[in-house]
Motif scaffolding. Structure first.
Motif, PDB file in Angstrom:
ATOM      1  N   THR A   1      43.873  47.866  45.387  1.00  0.00           N
ATOM      2  CA  THR A   1      43.691  46.427  45.619  1.00  0.00           C
ATOM      3  C   THR A   1      42.996  46.126  46.956  1.00  0.00           C
ATOM      4  O   THR A   1      42.535  45.010  47.168  1.00  0.00           O
ATOM      5  N   SER A   2      42.940  47.125  47.828  1.00  0.00           N
ATOM      6  CA  SER A   2      42.268  46.938  49.119  1.00  0.00           C
ATOM      7  C   SER A   2      40.924  47.678  49.189  1.00  0.00           C
ATOM      8  O   SER A   2      40.317  47.781  50.267  1.00  0.00           O
TER       9      SER A   2
ATOM     10  N   ARG B   1      37.923  46.977  48.106  1.00  0.00           N
ATOM     11  CA  ARG B   1      36.751  46.167  48.468  1.00  0.00           C
ATOM     12  C   ARG B   1      36.683  46.000  49.998  1.00  0.00           C
ATOM     13  O   ARG B   1      35.618  46.181  50.597  1.00  0.00           O
ATOM     14  N   GLU B   2      37.815  45.684  50.605  1.00  0.00           N
ATOM     15  CA  GLU B   2      37.873  45.574  52.073  1.00  0.00           C
ATOM     16  C   GLU B   2      37.450  46.875  52.738  1.00  0.00           C
ATOM     17  O   GLU B   2      36.737  46.884  53.735  1.00  0.00           O
TER      18      GLU B   2
ATOM     19  N   ALA C   1      35.131  50.909  46.794  1.00  0.00           N
ATOM     20  CA  ALA C   1      35.546  50.434  45.470  1.00  0.00           C
ATOM     21  C   ALA C   1      34.956  51.261  44.325  1.00  0.00           C
ATOM     22  O   ALA C   1      35.635  51.551  43.333  1.00  0.00           O
TER      23      ALA C   1
ATOM     24  N   HIS D   1      35.704  44.161  39.324  1.00  0.00           N
ATOM     25  CA  HIS D   1      35.487  42.783  39.776  1.00  0.00           C
ATOM     26  C   HIS D   1      36.736  42.099  40.325  1.00  0.00           C
ATOM     27  O   HIS D   1      36.629  41.178  41.129  1.00  0.00           O
ATOM     28  N   HIS D   2      37.907  42.507  39.862  1.00  0.00           N
ATOM     29  CA  HIS D   2      39.098  41.741  40.235  1.00  0.00           C
ATOM     30  C   HIS D   2      40.167  42.548  40.969  1.00  0.00           C
ATOM     31  O   HIS D   2      40.792  42.037  41.898  1.00  0.00           O
TER      32      HIS D   2
ATOM     33  N   THR E   1      39.972  45.533  42.731  1.00  0.00           N
ATOM     34  CA  THR E   1      39.631  46.086  44.051  1.00  0.00           C
ATOM     35  C   THR E   1      39.511  45.004  45.134  1.00  0.00           C
ATOM     36  O   THR E   1      39.501  45.313  46.314  1.00  0.00           O
ATOM     37  N   SER E   2      39.421  43.752  44.713  1.00  0.00           N
ATOM     38  CA  SER E   2      39.331  42.651  45.685  1.00  0.00           C
ATOM     39  C   SER E   2      40.619  41.830  45.758  1.00  0.00           C
ATOM     40  O   SER E   2      40.655  40.763  46.367  1.00  0.00           O
TER      41      SER E   2
ATOM     42  N   GLU F   1      42.049  40.972  49.336  1.00  0.00           N
ATOM     43  CA  GLU F   1      41.281  39.893  49.969  1.00  0.00           C
ATOM     44  C   GLU F   1      41.676  38.525  49.403  1.00  0.00           C
ATOM     45  O   GLU F   1      41.803  37.545  50.117  1.00  0.00           O
ATOM     46  N   ARG F   2      41.819  38.494  48.065  1.00  0.00           N
ATOM     47  CA  ARG F   2      42.087  37.229  47.385  1.00  0.00           C
ATOM     48  C   ARG F   2      43.538  36.795  47.557  1.00  0.00           C
ATOM     49  O   ARG F   2      43.868  35.611  47.455  1.00  0.00           O
TER      50      ARG F   2
END
Lengths: 98, 98, 98, 98
Positions: free
Chosen positions: C76-77, C79-80, C84, D73-74, D76-77, D80-81
């Motif tokens: 879940t992190s 992208r940061e 990814a 798209h969802h 891995t971010s 952040e979200r």
């Protein structure tokens, strides 16, 4: 859809066949519902995955009923009939232990 | 480990049993390796998952060999022996189609 | 057992790692029990398959715990962190939907 | 078919959605073919199981594509979200390791 096997005139039990056909007709409707769901541009990935999982579970129930009937009517009598080797090879192709 | 079934003196084929025992001994070593891997504080999640998947695949091979032997030696002759209902119920509990 | 990945210093959460190690040690004992079971010449095929299935279920629980931890702490992190693509490719290799 | 989730306006990627819809439409046709197959009184159990297996494989491909897109798209971010907990819970419900 062509059959790939045609040995010994072994046919699926009529009662199981009718039940399977009705369930498959319902599954076709479920798949049709997912096709329409995918026409919407705001559909959420996880909702699609949940529907696919539901279809998968419904298919597995049909498969289990057909498998049980096959075991009962054809596999357990294969030695008597003399086609045990073919029957076992076919089964190992479509089943797995769990 | 107690057996849960004891019907009809059906025993696993000795050759398959020997091969399964050797494979399981190797799998035990593989599991032992993962235990040691998990003692390291820098172990990466995905490496653990890959090893678990490898063990799973090795177990499935043992299961397939035992299943094939059971089908060949016991299931295809169940009608002759007269225990087809029990044999089918047992199979449906441990197998699934596909 | 060599690691196959070593990116970004991502390590399995210590609490999850300890629990996984203890479960795996128990699974190793279970596998050892099946090895001994397979030394008996009257062991029944279906009893072996039931034990393999039980081990499989226990491995799946370990896998689920490691996967959940990986998703929570690393995926879940991603992208940061900027990895990814690698993270997704790895996951698709070891997971499947359902 | 009602959605069961509606968080954060996360929508399935349009390209993946189109491809999934086309594949699902093809799967619907395949299921329809099995329904017709089951109308014949000489259909062989194993031929039905092979077709079910083929449908299952086709569904799994759709599921994998949707899952990969969701991860990319969802998931891995999510950190952040700010919806990582929900995202992980959802995933664990529909996926399993391996």
């Amino acid at each position: 859809m062509a059959e790939t096997t045609k040995h010994c005139q072994l046919a699926l039990d009529p009662t199981v066949r009718d039940a399977a056909r009705q369930r498959l007709a319902s599954i076709r409707g479920h798949v049709e519902g997912i096709v329409r769901m995918l026409e919407r541009d705001d559909v959420y990935c996880v909702d699609v995955l949940r529907q696919l999982k539901a279809v998968d579970g419904a298919l597995a129930k049909v498969g289990d009923a057909v498998l049980r009937s096959h075991l009962h009517h054809h596999v357990t009598s294969a030695r008597e009939r003399g086609d045990a080797d073919v029957i076992v090879d076919e089964l190992m192709e479509i089943m797995k232990y769990r």
